[in-house]
Design a protein around this motif. Structure first.
Motif, PDB file in Angstrom:
ATOM      1  N   ALA A  95      20.443 -24.978 -20.914  1.00 44.16           N
ATOM      2  CA  ALA A  95      19.311 -25.706 -20.904  1.00 44.16           C
ATOM      3  C   ALA A  95      18.436 -24.773 -21.787  1.00 44.16           C
ATOM      4  O   ALA A  95      17.717 -25.512 -22.423  1.00 44.16           O
ATOM      5  CB  ALA A  95      19.865 -26.832 -19.850  1.00 44.16           C
ATOM      6  N   ILE A  96      18.238 -24.360 -20.042  1.00 46.32           N
ATOM      7  CA  ILE A  96      16.726 -23.272 -20.356  1.00 46.32           C
ATOM      8  C   ILE A  96      17.312 -22.109 -22.005  1.00 46.32           C
ATOM      9  O   ILE A  96      16.298 -22.379 -23.184  1.00 46.32           O
ATOM     10  CB  ILE A  96      16.825 -22.804 -19.919  1.00 46.32           C
ATOM     11  N   ALA A  97      18.267 -22.097 -22.415  1.00 50.88           N
ATOM     12  CA  ALA A  97      18.385 -21.156 -24.061  1.00 50.88           C
ATOM     13  C   ALA A  97      18.206 -21.766 -25.611  1.00 50.88           C
ATOM     14  O   ALA A  97      17.345 -21.352 -25.989  1.00 50.88           O
ATOM     15  CB  ALA A  97      19.933 -21.078 -24.019  1.00 50.88           C
ATOM     16  N   LEU A  98      18.892 -23.243 -24.793  1.00 44.35           N
ATOM     17  CA  LEU A  98      18.367 -23.986 -26.235  1.00 44.35           C
ATOM     18  C   LEU A  98      16.484 -24.729 -26.166  1.00 44.35           C
ATOM     19  O   LEU A  98      16.210 -24.415 -27.455  1.00 44.35           O
ATOM     20  CB  LEU A  98      18.780 -25.076 -25.652  1.00 44.35           C
ATOM     21  N   GLY A 208      10.348 -15.000 -25.794  1.00 41.13           N
ATOM     22  CA  GLY A 208      10.949 -13.638 -26.546  1.00 41.13           C
ATOM     23  C   GLY A 208      11.885 -12.464 -26.272  1.00 41.13           C
ATOM     24  O   GLY A 208      12.389 -12.087 -25.634  1.00 41.13           O
ATOM     25  N   ALA A 209      11.394 -12.437 -24.230  1.00 45.01           N
ATOM     26  CA  ALA A 209      11.912 -12.170 -23.061  1.00 45.01           C
ATOM     27  C   ALA A 209      13.548 -12.471 -23.001  1.00 45.01           C
ATOM     28  O   ALA A 209      13.929 -12.035 -22.617  1.00 45.01           O
ATOM     29  CB  ALA A 209      10.722 -11.494 -22.152  1.00 45.01           C
ATOM     30  N   LEU A 210      13.181 -13.740 -22.613  1.00 46.04           N
ATOM     31  CA  LEU A 210      13.584 -14.095 -21.745  1.00 46.04           C
ATOM     32  C   LEU A 210      15.444 -14.476 -23.087  1.00 46.04           C
ATOM     33  O   LEU A 210      15.835 -13.971 -22.380  1.00 46.04           O
ATOM     34  CB  LEU A 210      13.365 -15.952 -22.278  1.00 46.04           C
ATOM     35  N   LEU A 211      14.829 -14.192 -24.050  1.00 44.30           N
ATOM     36  CA  LEU A 211      16.060 -14.128 -25.214  1.00 44.30           C
ATOM     37  C   LEU A 211      16.710 -13.322 -25.086  1.00 44.30           C
ATOM     38  O   LEU A 211      17.895 -12.646 -25.729  1.00 44.30           O
ATOM     39  CB  LEU A 211      15.459 -15.112 -26.743  1.00 44.30           C
ATOM     40  N   GLN A 212      15.562 -12.330 -24.775  1.00 45.17           N
ATOM     41  CA  GLN A 212      16.228 -10.337 -25.265  1.00 45.17           C
ATOM     42  C   GLN A 212      17.101 -10.709 -23.545  1.00 45.17           C
ATOM     43  O   GLN A 212      18.361  -9.839 -23.809  1.00 45.17           O
ATOM     44  CB  GLN A 212      15.808  -9.492 -25.299  1.00 45.17           C
ATOM     45  N   ALA A 213      16.915 -10.605 -22.381  1.00 48.00           N
ATOM     46  CA  ALA A 213      17.312 -11.119 -21.332  1.00 48.00           C
ATOM     47  C   ALA A 213      18.761 -11.832 -21.501  1.00 48.00           C
ATOM     48  O   ALA A 213      19.946 -10.847 -20.748  1.00 48.00           O
ATOM     49  CB  ALA A 213      16.874 -11.886 -20.420  1.00 48.00           C
TER      50      ALA A 213
END
Length: 481
Positions: A95-98, A208-213
């Protein structure tokens, strides 16, 4: 700095049965002041949003409930409300990724997401807003940030976060460790040490930091999320993901997928009041007690009774000579349990689901995209409902193979189709719909329509509905017979 709240709106809330049910779960149930947790969460989200934009991750079943609640908030700009609709529940990481992919498209990698479950109660909104600002500042530096609730008791129902080295003078620390729900002795040690906070399930991320994580620690989740996202028109406000692609997403929480593995993590010491309303004991704690310790919602009489929680529905509830009980009454079900056994309510729901009992899923009043219906009588030879159709809404064009129906308008004027005939049905007028006859009802006015539906036949289940046209997308996978 663009701050975009992301509301996670779902979950069954099984420990709050019989008020919370699968079709109408905890975020939508009314509190003693008449508000719902979903409405309160949305109000908080608007107060931290930079430009009124809020993303809500929910299901198609709950989308219309959320939308009605949001429209009732005078501060909301519905042109800036985005809904990501999950075909099924796959936990918080997908859910958070989307939501991150959608936020990236709208506002870029520098945007700050504040992830908020819709079933938390926070009354001190000013302190909450200040804490979000602190978390957003930390997240803007690339830290994956969570809100650690200051613990007031040795709770065993929450996960804990151990704080590490201090990062700022404002109560922000590195995360040393995430720990699972402890036993009581361990929880007491955590509380005494002063190093631990409750894991709230709220987060603050720079996109950006989350998607990289995700790329670093859960690339399978990110890849599957991108497949889902690339298959939809992400410019729409209401995005419904493909069911086949969605089921390829791993079922995993954001804690396991990202937070426990990432290197750059922070926890903000959060001193605002917080309650995840996880049980009837928690609900009782929101009320003042009488001189005998009883906490009461609704119409109730107590005689020689102490320390009970009573939530009455439409009926008067009388409690005599008992102590330490929870009594929750709804139209079709009553829960009676000892206060020390509040966590066991979920076992009742599991039993009902195993028996395929409707009470695990539905109330007698069932909400639909077009309005609602209330079951007035349900017998072997007939079923009687009261339907309320909202302005501008329309039921699907449908037929039934096992029942006929008789509609009588109680209030308002309905536009009705029966077979090939279309006509207006006024207050106190009726129409008969034979078996296997196409029919539809529409509200073209600006006020609610109420009507009584009497069903006669051999079977009255909802699966005896064959839809041919439906503005709410409920014929996608149904072939007309």
């Amino acid at each position: 700095m663009n701050i975009i709240p992301v509301i996670l709106s779902g979950g069954a809330g099984t420990r709050l049965w019989p008020v919370s049910r699968q079709a109408y779960p905890k975020p939508f149930m009314q509190l003693s002041d008449g508000q719902s947790l979903a409405a309160l969460t949305f109000g908080r989200a608007l107060k931290v949003a930079t430009d009124n934009t809020v993303l809500t991750v929910t299901s198609r079943d709950y989308y219309f409930l959320c939308k009605d609640i949001y429209q009732a908030n005078p501060q909301a700009d519905m042109r800036k409300q985005y809904f990501l609709l999950e075909p099924s529940g796959r936990n918080t990481a997908p859910a958070i990724a989307l939501a991150a992919l959608q936020t990236q498209q709208l506002y870029g990698n520098e945007a700050i997401m504040v992830v908020m479950p819709s079933d938390h109660l926070i009354k001190d909104e000013e302190l909450f807003i200040d804490t979000v600002k602190t978390a957003a500042q930390q997240a803007s530096q690339g830290f994956l940030t969570t809100f650690g609730i200051y613990p007031t008791a040795p709770e065993t129902g929450y996960g804990y976060i151990k704080a590490g080295q201090s990062l700022t003078a404002e109560g922000v620390s590195e995360i040393a460790e995430f720990v699972e729900k402890p036993d009581l002795a361990t929880a007491k040690k955590y509380l005494a040490s002063g190093e631990y906070s409750w894991n709230s399930g709220m987060f603050c991320f720079q996109v950006g930091a989350l998607l990289q994580a995700f790329e670093d620690t859960a690339p399978d989740v990110l890849a599957a999320a991108k497949n889902c996202f690339d298959a939809v028109d992400s410019n729409q406000q209401q995005i419904e993901f493909n069911a086949d692609l969605f089921t390829q997403l791993p079922d995993i929480s954001i804690d396991y997928a990202i937070m426990e593995k990432a290197k750059k993590r922070a926890v903000v010491d959060s001193r605002f009041d917080w309650n995840d309303i996880g049980s009837w004991n928690a609900m009782a704690g929101l009320l003042d007690s009488d001189e005998s310790g009883n906490r009461i919602e609704g119409k109730a009489v107590t005689v020689d009774a102490r320390n009970n929680y009573i939530r009455a529905g439409d009926r008067l509830v009388a409690v005599v000579g008992v102590d330490d009980l929870m009594v929750v009454d709804t139209t079709d079900a009553v829960l009676i349990a000892h206060k020390n056994k509040s966590q066991g309510v979920k076992d009742v729901v599991q039993f009902l689901k195993a028996k395929a009992h409707d009470a695990a899923i539905y109330h007698t009043t069932v909400h639909r995209p077009w309005g609602s219906y209330t079951i007035l009588e349900d017998e072997d030879d007939c079923k009687v409902k009261r339907l309320v159709v909202k302005p501008g809404q329309v039921l699907s064009l449908q037929k039934h193979y096992k029942r006929s129906e008789h509609w009588t308008v109680v209030t308002g004027t309905a536009k009705v189709r029966v077979g090939d005939d279309e006509f207006m049905l006024n207050e106190n007028e009726s129409v008969h719909i034979p078996v296997e006859t196409l029919h539809r009802l529409e509200n073209t006015t600006d006020t609610d329509i109420a009507l009584i539906e009497v069903q006669c036949g051999s079977y009255f289940g909802e699966d005896d509905i064959v839809r041919y046209e439906d503005i709410y997308g409920r014929v996608k996978d149904q072939k007309a017979q």
